[in-house]
Structure formats: structure tokens, C-alpha cells
Design an enzyme around this catalytic site. Sequence first.
Site, PDB file in Angstrom:
ATOM      1  N   GLN A  60      30.847  54.930  36.259  1.00  0.00           N
ATOM      2  CA  GLN A  60      29.869  54.777  35.170  1.00  0.00           C
ATOM      3  C   GLN A  60      30.003  53.351  34.258  1.00  0.00           C
ATOM      4  OE1 GLN A  60      28.058  57.436  34.522  1.00  0.00           O
ATOM      5  NE2 GLN A  60      27.225  56.889  32.778  1.00  0.00           N
ATOM      6  N   PHE A  61      29.467  52.426  34.935  1.00  0.00           N
ATOM      7  CA  PHE A  61      29.609  51.138  34.355  1.00  0.00           C
ATOM      8  C   PHE A  61      28.664  51.081  33.069  1.00  0.00           C
ATOM      9  CE2 PHE A  61      25.215  50.742  35.877  1.00  0.00           C
ATOM     10  CZ  PHE A  61      24.518  50.015  35.139  1.00  0.00           C
ATOM     11  N   THR A  62      27.993  52.036  32.729  1.00  0.00           N
ATOM     12  CA  THR A  62      27.136  51.723  31.489  1.00  0.00           C
ATOM     13  C   THR A  62      28.218  52.094  30.315  1.00  0.00           C
ATOM     14  OG1 THR A  62      26.554  54.124  31.641  1.00  0.00           O
ATOM     15  CG2 THR A  62      24.989  52.471  32.515  1.00  0.00           C
TER      16      THR A  62
END
Length: 128
Positions: A60-62
Site C-alpha cells: 500500500q504505497f498510498t
Amino acid sequence: MIGQINDGLMVLVGFGQNDTTREADYLAGKLAKLRIFEDENGRMNKSVRDIGGKVLLVPQFTLYAHTKKNRPSFHKALAPDQATVLFDYFTDKCSELVGVETGEFGAFMKVSLLNNGPVTILLEKEFE
């Protein structure tokens, strides 16, 4: 379906620009030993290993969104090619300690969670 677990931890995993295998090693150990499941007295005193659970790792790079303006920027996130390698490394390290399932890196995923209690914990480690 990519990864699915019953009892255990759903972990949203994001890596920042300064993250390395050192942070991944530390956090893998922390995840396996973190005592956040209830014992017979209702106290948070058991780890995911103690309950025979698994860990679902969801890339989950966000998590590294910078929201100073109305449109998020992800410039603090580790570049995708490096993050993929570090996610795979982190998955391997966690797998040495506890059962692991994963999401698919870079894919659009529909993630469902049935939360057993209001426990959400942020784990970070920055070495100097």
C-alpha cells in the site's frame, strides 16, 4: 483471490524513500511478537504466533501520501521497482516467523476486513 487469512493480522505495507532491509527485518520481528490478541483474562497478551494466526501483507504505497494540497502526492514513497524488491524481502522475512499471505504488488485490489475489536496500530522504524 490472491491472499486470504482467518485469524491474524491484516498489514498494510508501505515503504518510504529511506527504508531498507534493516527496517524490514525489525518490523517482521515486531509483527510476529506484538502482543495484541486477548488472553483468557481479556488482556492484550498474545501474539499472532501464540494464537496460531497468519499475517496478510497488503502492499500500500498510498500510506506515504502527502496531502498538503487537495491532490495527494506520493513523492515520499519508495520507487515502485525498489519497493517491489523490499516488499518481497519483507514477505520472506515474515514467512520465517509466521504464516503469510499477500496481496499483489501494484495491482488494484478489493480488500475486505472483518475487524475483531477496534485495534489499529501504526508500526514504523527509522534507524539513524
